[in-house]
Write an enzyme that holds these catalytic residues in place. Sequence first.
Site, mmCIF file in Angstrom:
data_model
loop_
_atom_site.group_PDB
_atom_site.id
_atom_site.type_symbol
_atom_site.label_atom_id
_atom_site.label_comp_id
_atom_site.label_asym_id
_atom_site.label_seq_id
_atom_site.Cartn_x
_atom_site.Cartn_y
_atom_site.Cartn_z
ATOM 1 N N ARG A 180 43.019 48.623 31.539
ATOM 2 C CA ARG A 180 41.611 47.554 31.102
ATOM 3 C C ARG A 180 42.507 47.402 29.737
ATOM 4 O O ARG A 180 43.342 47.788 28.859
ATOM 5 C CB ARG A 180 41.337 48.187 30.814
ATOM 6 C CG ARG A 180 39.845 48.360 32.541
ATOM 7 C CD ARG A 180 40.086 47.492 33.161
ATOM 8 N NE ARG A 180 39.331 47.284 34.533
ATOM 9 C CZ ARG A 180 39.637 46.585 35.550
ATOM 10 N NH1 ARG A 180 41.311 47.042 35.571
ATOM 11 N NH2 ARG A 180 39.442 46.823 36.583
ATOM 12 N N GLU A 214 39.186 38.127 28.914
ATOM 13 C CA GLU A 214 39.583 38.166 29.895
ATOM 14 C C GLU A 214 38.504 36.862 29.989
ATOM 15 O O GLU A 214 37.301 36.890 29.845
ATOM 16 C CB GLU A 214 40.194 38.419 31.068
ATOM 17 C CG GLU A 214 41.193 39.405 30.588
ATOM 18 C CD GLU A 214 41.355 40.887 31.575
ATOM 19 O OE1 GLU A 214 40.777 40.430 32.436
ATOM 20 O OE2 GLU A 214 42.124 41.557 31.293
ATOM 21 N N HIS A 242 45.742 39.293 34.787
ATOM 22 C CA HIS A 242 45.410 40.395 35.593
ATOM 23 C C HIS A 242 45.040 40.739 37.229
ATOM 24 O O HIS A 242 44.358 40.239 37.754
ATOM 25 C CB HIS A 242 43.638 40.019 35.126
ATOM 26 C CG HIS A 242 42.737 41.351 35.510
ATOM 27 N ND1 HIS A 242 42.020 42.517 34.899
ATOM 28 C CD2 HIS A 242 43.629 42.199 36.300
ATOM 29 C CE1 HIS A 242 41.410 43.529 34.848
ATOM 30 N NE2 HIS A 242 42.308 43.549 35.779
ATOM 31 N N ALA A 273 47.860 42.360 39.281
ATOM 32 C CA ALA A 273 48.330 43.477 39.664
ATOM 33 C C ALA A 273 47.662 43.878 41.039
ATOM 34 O O ALA A 273 49.013 44.509 41.815
ATOM 35 C CB ALA A 273 48.592 44.508 38.728
HETATM 36 O O1 LIG Z 1 42.185 45.512 37.937
HETATM 37 C C1 LIG Z 1 42.387 45.409 39.144
HETATM 38 C C2 LIG Z 1 41.067 46.666 39.474
HETATM 39 O O2 LIG Z 1 40.653 47.623 39.480
HETATM 40 O O3 LIG Z 1 41.173 46.624 41.319
#
Ligand SMILES: O=CC(=O)O
Length: 324
Positions: free
Chosen positions: A241, A270, A288, A290
Amino acid sequence: MGSGDEQLPEIVVLGQPVVFELYDEQFCSRFRFLRPWESEEPLPHFLASRGRSTQAAICSGDFSLSAAVLANLPSLRLVVTSSAGLNHIDLTECRRRGIAVAYAGNFFSPDVADLAVGLLIDVLRKVSAGNRFVNNGLWPHKPDFPPGFKLGGKRVGIVGLGSIGFEVAKRLEAFGCGISYYSRKQKPFVSYTSYSTIHELASNCDVLVLCCSLTEQTHHMVNREVMLALGKDGVIVNIARGAVIDEKDLVSCLLRGEIAGAGLDVFEHEPRPSPELYQLDNVVLSPHNAVLTEESMEGLYQLICGNLDAFFIGKPLLSQVPDE
Ligand SMILES: O=CC(=O)O
């Protein structure tokens, strides 16, 4: 809405989870949704007027599910968040109210770890910088693109050796990196060196990969002092984060050459990273994303439906957040 839809269980959607947009049709064949963003009414009014009897909510990872929001949903008994992270939910209030919370758990860990490694390779081997160099037509005129840095042999410090951290470690071990970690809990089953402070970890590593949850304890844990301990050849990758790093300190350390580079998927504010980061060739940014793969979204859709189905037939949830 057809009359048959009235029989479907009602769910309120808080925030706009990507998975909800991708699987809108499929979701709508199984549940009936309240969509506050389609209404002109401010959210508290909408929830207070339309959500009084709603028992279940789906919520996105960027929606702040505070006690004040929950107060507008007096019948709520279940929240399913589309995220693995839980820092956006007031879990204490959910516990007090007897609201169960289900989440993505470890489901995304391999995808997140892949991106962490991708960002690290990009920073070290200058993939994005090389792409810009070629695209901007500089190659024929300035054939002096600088060398990158080798990944194998780097000492990588994992911050938070949970499921994501472990997946990152496994991948980077295969690339020939030395792994050590700093984590809330010792992990007796791994052979990696453990350090008892993040400062010590940084002093003994070339790379930090941040994989921990955002909590009061980890907020701004990576500050100027930690970056100076990492040193001018050090690289930071953050897929955790944004607020685990003090972003102002990060920008100033990068601008002064006090660390060598950063790969960042998450930011303090963000969707607006500090603009200074855009200009730097030793910094790679991603929005963001991923967790976002076609495959993970399909699995997440199934997981969310599985949790909602279980709730409505009174079975145990598939991925309930454990009590601390
Ligand atoms: O950042 C993404 C999540 O927490 O799934």
